[in-house]
Design an enzyme around this catalytic site. Structure first.
Site: not given
Ligand code: PLP
Length: 380
Positions: A46, A98, A170, A195
């Site tokens: 962890r 998001y 982000d 992603k």
């Molecule tokens: C998918 C996404 C998230 C969240 O991520 P997860 O891996 O689904 O928890 C946050 N910000 C953006 C821009 C995203 O596309």
């Protein structure tokens, strides 16, 4: 070293124990200590695991950063960022953001005594006015999900710095291949590695990446004590994905540009939003800030919900599914999918209407994708 080389080499020397060329999946929860004194090295997975460390070093390098912490999902990484705030703090968040981030702001922030407000960050003047005396964090995203607005991050960062406000951005949509927000002075970069970084729709993960030494301990606590860590197997998949990020992003950009140009001429498409189109409201800004325009585009088609459904379900190569950034093309319907948790008013305020469709353009051949879009548009 250039980006492509760092993606393949950083954190990934042959395994010292065996000479394995590929970083092994260290499927172990614990590590033997040399003595009862507090030892150096790995102790408990962890806290740290060698496969995760390799992926963290590699991603830190891709974002020109000193530190990276990997989490079990993008949302776990976002929760970790929220964890460095205190009751009484205020977050100024970009209005176009998001959907999951909006849910976090709505549900977790108030529980922790944190206040949130939204502002249209296309206007730096509005941002300046919206900063409150207790604003502690500015939450940035660019290009935004789903409308691909591009924000003038260097200017927004300057405004934040003047007022002593921490910035988090982000960078999921662009990936580190297209832009490195830390170079603009952003304090923390956040990724859903689910992603583009993973890139194959088979790993769920998140990251916080940063340079500031004073953020190391609070964010380390969020990871090691908070415990929402990325597993060794997921870390290994991420390492594998990052090796080809540059190649994939070039193809995503190429295909998305061709599709955007094609759809812009189509009589059944009212509007195409893609930062690579001269018609995009922040095209010049995108050219200045980004090394490419990405694989995401938003289109407003003729018609409403029924036409949208017919279009989405007629596509054969674009799969109707959540998420984005994989090698395969996906189509999404923001008002019931990525932004389905918003109220109708919150959706309307953000331009998320019944004829809005989001495309995550994959790396198939652009001709095939265009042919597929053509036949589906013929159905509406
Ligand atoms: C998918 C996404 C998230 C969240 O991520 P997860 O891996 O689904 O928890 C946050 N910000 C953006 C821009 C995203 O596309």
């Amino acid at each position: 070293m250039q980006f492509e080389t760092r993606a393949i080499r950083v954190g990934q020397d042959p395994d010292p124990a065996t000479g394995a060329v590929i970083v092994p999946i260290y499927a172990t929860t614990n590590f033997e200590r040399p003595s009862v004194e507090h030892g150096e090295g790995y102790e408990y997975s962890r806290v740290a695991n060698p496969t995760r460390t390799a992926a963290e070093q590699c991603l830190a390098s891709l974002e020109n950063a000193k530190y990276c912490f990997l989490f079990a999902s993008g949302m776990a990484a976002e929760t970790a960022v929220l964890g460095v705030l205190r009751p009484g703090d205020h977050i100024l968040c970009t209005r176009d953001v998001y959907g999951g981030t909006i849910s976090l702001m709505k549900q977790f922030a108030p529980q922790r005594g944190i206040q949130v407000s939204y502002v249209d960050m296309r206007s730096p003047d509005c941002v300046r006015e919206a900063i409150l005396p207790h604003t502690r964090l500015m939450w940035l995203e660019s290009p935004t999900n789903p409308l691909t607005y591009v924000h003038d991050i260097p200017t927004l960062v300057q405004i934040a710095k003047e007022r002593g406000v921490l910035t988090v951005m982000d960078n999921t949509f662009a990936s580190p291949y297209l832009q490195n927000p830390l170079d603009w002075g952003v304090d923390i970069v956040l990724h859903s590695v689910t992603k583009y970084l993973g890139g194959h729709s088979d790993v769920l993960g998140g990251a916080v990446v940063f340079n500031r030494d004073d953020l190391h301990e609070p964010l380390w606590d969020q990871q090691a004590i908070g415990g929402g860590v990325l597993s060794p197997f997921e870390s290994w998949l991420l390492l594998r994905g990052m090796k080809t990020l540059a190649l994939r992003m070039r193809q995503h950009c190429h295909n998305a540009q061709r599709i955007a140009e094609h759809l812009e001429q189509h009589p059944k498409v009212k509007r195409v939003l893609y930062p690579g189109l001269p018609s995009h409201p922040q095209h010049e800004l995108a050219k200045r800030l980004m090394r490419g325009f990405g694989g995401m585009l938003a289109i407003y088609i003729e018609g409403g919900r029924e036409e949208a459904n017919r279009f989405c379900t007629s596509l054969r190569l674009f799969t109707l599914a959540s998420s984005l950034g994989g090698v395969e093309s996906l189509v999404g319907y923001p008002i019931t999918m990525s932004h389905g948790s918003l109220s109708p008013d919150e959706q309307a305020e953000r331009g998320l209407t019944e004829n809005l469709i989001r495309l995550s353009v994959g790396i198939e051949h652009a001709d095939d994708l265009i042919e597929d879009l053509e036949q589906a548009l013929a159905q509406i």
